[in-house]
Structure formats: structure tokens, C-alpha cells
Design a protein around this motif. Sequence first.
Motif, PDB file in Angstrom:
ATOM      1  N   TYR A 212       0.840  -1.190   0.000  1.00  0.00           N
ATOM      2  CA  TYR A 212       0.000   0.000   0.000  1.00  0.00           C
ATOM      3  C   TYR A 212       0.881   1.248   0.000  1.00  0.00           C
ATOM      4  N   GLY A 213       0.518   2.207  -0.805  1.00  0.00           N
ATOM      5  CA  GLY A 213       1.220   3.485  -0.818  1.00  0.00           C
ATOM      6  C   GLY A 213       0.328   4.565  -0.239  1.00  0.00           C
ATOM      7  N   THR A 214       0.881   5.351   0.667  1.00  0.00           N
ATOM      8  CA  THR A 214       0.139   6.506   1.159  1.00  0.00           C
ATOM      9  C   THR A 214      -0.150   7.420  -0.023  1.00  0.00           C
ATOM     10  N   SER A 215      -1.027   8.370   0.169  1.00  0.00           N
ATOM     11  CA  SER A 215      -1.341   9.312  -0.896  1.00  0.00           C
ATOM     12  C   SER A 215      -0.074  10.021  -1.367  1.00  0.00           C
ATOM     13  N   THR A 216       0.779  10.422  -0.444  1.00  0.00           N
ATOM     14  CA  THR A 216       2.032  11.096  -0.792  1.00  0.00           C
ATOM     15  C   THR A 216       2.916  10.174  -1.624  1.00  0.00           C
ATOM     16  N   GLN A 217       3.069   8.918  -1.198  1.00  0.00           N
ATOM     17  CA  GLN A 217       3.893   7.969  -1.943  1.00  0.00           C
ATOM     18  C   GLN A 217       3.303   7.691  -3.323  1.00  0.00           C
ATOM     19  N   PHE A 218       1.998   7.482  -3.381  1.00  0.00           N
ATOM     20  CA  PHE A 218       1.316   7.180  -4.636  1.00  0.00           C
ATOM     21  C   PHE A 218       1.500   8.316  -5.641  1.00  0.00           C
ATOM     22  N   ARG A 219       1.299   9.538  -5.181  1.00  0.00           N
ATOM     23  CA  ARG A 219       1.396  10.683  -6.086  1.00  0.00           C
ATOM     24  C   ARG A 219       2.839  10.962  -6.496  1.00  0.00           C
ATOM     25  N   LEU A 220       3.781  10.766  -5.576  1.00  0.00           N
ATOM     26  CA  LEU A 220       5.191  10.959  -5.916  1.00  0.00           C
ATOM     27  C   LEU A 220       5.630   9.951  -6.972  1.00  0.00           C
ATOM     28  N   ILE A 221       5.258   8.687  -6.801  1.00  0.00           N
ATOM     29  CA  ILE A 221       5.584   7.666  -7.805  1.00  0.00           C
ATOM     30  C   ILE A 221       4.964   8.050  -9.147  1.00  0.00           C
ATOM     31  N   SER A 222       3.709   8.461  -9.137  1.00  0.00           N
ATOM     32  CA  SER A 222       3.034   8.835 -10.379  1.00  0.00           C
ATOM     33  C   SER A 222       3.740  10.002 -11.063  1.00  0.00           C
ATOM     34  N   GLU A 223       4.116  11.013 -10.292  1.00  0.00           N
ATOM     35  CA  GLU A 223       4.825  12.167 -10.866  1.00  0.00           C
ATOM     36  C   GLU A 223       6.190  11.751 -11.400  1.00  0.00           C
ATOM     37  N   ASN A 224       6.877  10.859 -10.695  1.00  0.00           N
ATOM     38  CA  ASN A 224       8.178  10.377 -11.160  1.00  0.00           C
ATOM     39  C   ASN A 224       8.036   9.622 -12.480  1.00  0.00           C
ATOM     40  N   VAL A 225       6.983   8.813 -12.604  1.00  0.00           N
ATOM     41  CA  VAL A 225       6.733   8.088 -13.848  1.00  0.00           C
ATOM     42  C   VAL A 225       6.463   9.075 -14.980  1.00  0.00           C
ATOM     43  N   LEU A 226       5.649  10.073 -14.732  1.00  0.00           N
ATOM     44  CA  LEU A 226       5.355  11.073 -15.757  1.00  0.00           C
ATOM     45  C   LEU A 226       6.637  11.772 -16.211  1.00  0.00           C
ATOM     46  N   GLN A 227       7.480  12.168 -15.275  1.00  0.00           N
ATOM     47  CA  GLN A 227       8.720  12.845 -15.640  1.00  0.00           C
ATOM     48  C   GLN A 227       9.628  11.934 -16.454  1.00  0.00           C
ATOM     49  N   LEU A 228       9.661  10.668 -16.088  1.00  0.00           N
ATOM     50  CA  LEU A 228      10.474   9.697 -16.826  1.00  0.00           C
ATOM     51  C   LEU A 228       9.921   9.473 -18.236  1.00  0.00           C
ATOM     52  N   LEU A 229       8.596   9.412 -18.377  1.00  0.00           N
ATOM     53  CA  LEU A 229       7.982   9.315 -19.705  1.00  0.00           C
ATOM     54  C   LEU A 229       8.442  10.478 -20.588  1.00  0.00           C
ATOM     55  N   ILE A 230       8.405  11.669 -20.017  1.00  0.00           N
ATOM     56  CA  ILE A 230       8.801  12.874 -20.751  1.00  0.00           C
ATOM     57  C   ILE A 230      10.297  12.839 -21.069  1.00  0.00           C
ATOM     58  N   ASP A 231      11.118  12.586 -20.043  1.00  0.00           N
ATOM     59  CA  ASP A 231      12.573  12.625 -20.218  1.00  0.00           C
ATOM     60  C   ASP A 231      13.078  11.603 -21.231  1.00  0.00           C
ATOM     61  N   LYS A 232      12.474  10.418 -21.248  1.00  0.00           N
ATOM     62  CA  LYS A 232      12.930   9.348 -22.148  1.00  0.00           C
ATOM     63  C   LYS A 232      12.113   9.276 -23.439  1.00  0.00           C
ATOM     64  N   GLY A 233      11.099  10.141 -23.567  1.00  0.00           N
ATOM     65  CA  GLY A 233      10.268  10.138 -24.767  1.00  0.00           C
ATOM     66  C   GLY A 233       9.491   8.836 -24.932  1.00  0.00           C
ATOM     67  N   LEU A 234       9.013   8.289 -23.812  1.00  0.00           N
ATOM     68  CA  LEU A 234       8.300   7.014 -23.821  1.00  0.00           C
ATOM     69  C   LEU A 234       6.790   7.231 -23.812  1.00  0.00           C
ATOM     70  N   SER A 235       6.067   6.155 -24.189  1.00  0.00           N
ATOM     71  CA  SER A 235       4.604   6.250 -24.231  1.00  0.00           C
ATOM     72  C   SER A 235       3.922   5.059 -23.569  1.00  0.00           C
ATOM     73  N   LYS A 236       4.725   4.108 -23.027  1.00  0.00           N
ATOM     74  CA  LYS A 236       4.157   2.853 -22.527  1.00  0.00           C
ATOM     75  C   LYS A 236       4.580   2.590 -21.088  1.00  0.00           C
ATOM     76  N   VAL A 237       3.621   2.019 -20.310  1.00  0.00           N
ATOM     77  CA  VAL A 237       3.874   1.678 -18.913  1.00  0.00           C
ATOM     78  C   VAL A 237       3.284   0.310 -18.610  1.00  0.00           C
TER      79      VAL A 237
END
Length: 135
Positions: free
Chosen positions: A32-57
Motif C-alpha cells: 500500500y502506498g500513502t497518498s504522498t507515496q502514490f502521487r510521488l511515484i506517479s509524478e516520477n513516472v510522468l517525468q520519466l515518460l517525458i525525459d525518455k520520450g516514452l509512451s508505454k507503462v
Amino acid sequence: MNSVRIDELSNEACSILYDSDVPCIIMEWHAYGTSTQFRLISENVLQLLIDKGLSKVVADTTNLPIIAAEDQRWVNEDWLPRAIEAGYHACGMVNSRFYFNRVAVENVVNRVKSDKFRVEYFDSQAAAKEWLKSL
């Protein structure tokens, strides 16, 4: 398998990995991820999608018991629209072993209002990655 864990973007609840074979990002939930953990992971994934030019998860929710209702709303109203705008267009969802989280994930996916975004459900990361590779 060419999946590499990105420690600086991961936390106790979820590991973020990059798989160069697909290529895609893998969110591997351990607990289980707290709201803070869940949102931080989600934001990190979004930044990685952008930085690496990816479209798939690959979202491996096997061990994620539940996503809080307020986080479900946040994903639908805030995070997913930004992610889709940034180019996120396919998610291989590995089913949770927890019934209520499977329902929560389906509720989030069913509310997505974009023809640019596809989700398929799988019982393993390998199957999800094969599907993403085929796109």
C-alpha cells in the motif's frame, strides 16, 4: 530481461524500472502506498515518460491492496490528462490479487475520456510487456 530499477525514483511502496526491450516504464507495487507515496511515484513516472520520450507503462498492481478514492480522482482529473498530453498512450495493467483494488483500477480506467489511451489487463508482467512490444 533488460529491466533496470531506478532507485532515486522508487520508494518503499513501489519500484520504478526502465525496460529497454519494450521500451517502457514498469511500476512494480510492493505494498500500500500513502497518498504522498502514490502521487510521488506517479509524478516520477510522468517525468520519466517525458525525459525518455516514452509512451508505454506496465503497472504491476499485483501486491497493491487499494488505491484511495481521493487518489483515484486525482489520477483521472489531474495526472492522466497531463500524462496523455505528454504522450502516454498504452498501459499494460498487471491485475492485483486484491479484489477491491481490481475494482478501483477498473473504475479509474473506465473514466478515461481519451481515444489516445489504451489499457489491457494481464496476469503477468511478461504478458503485459509482450502486448506493449506489439504496439
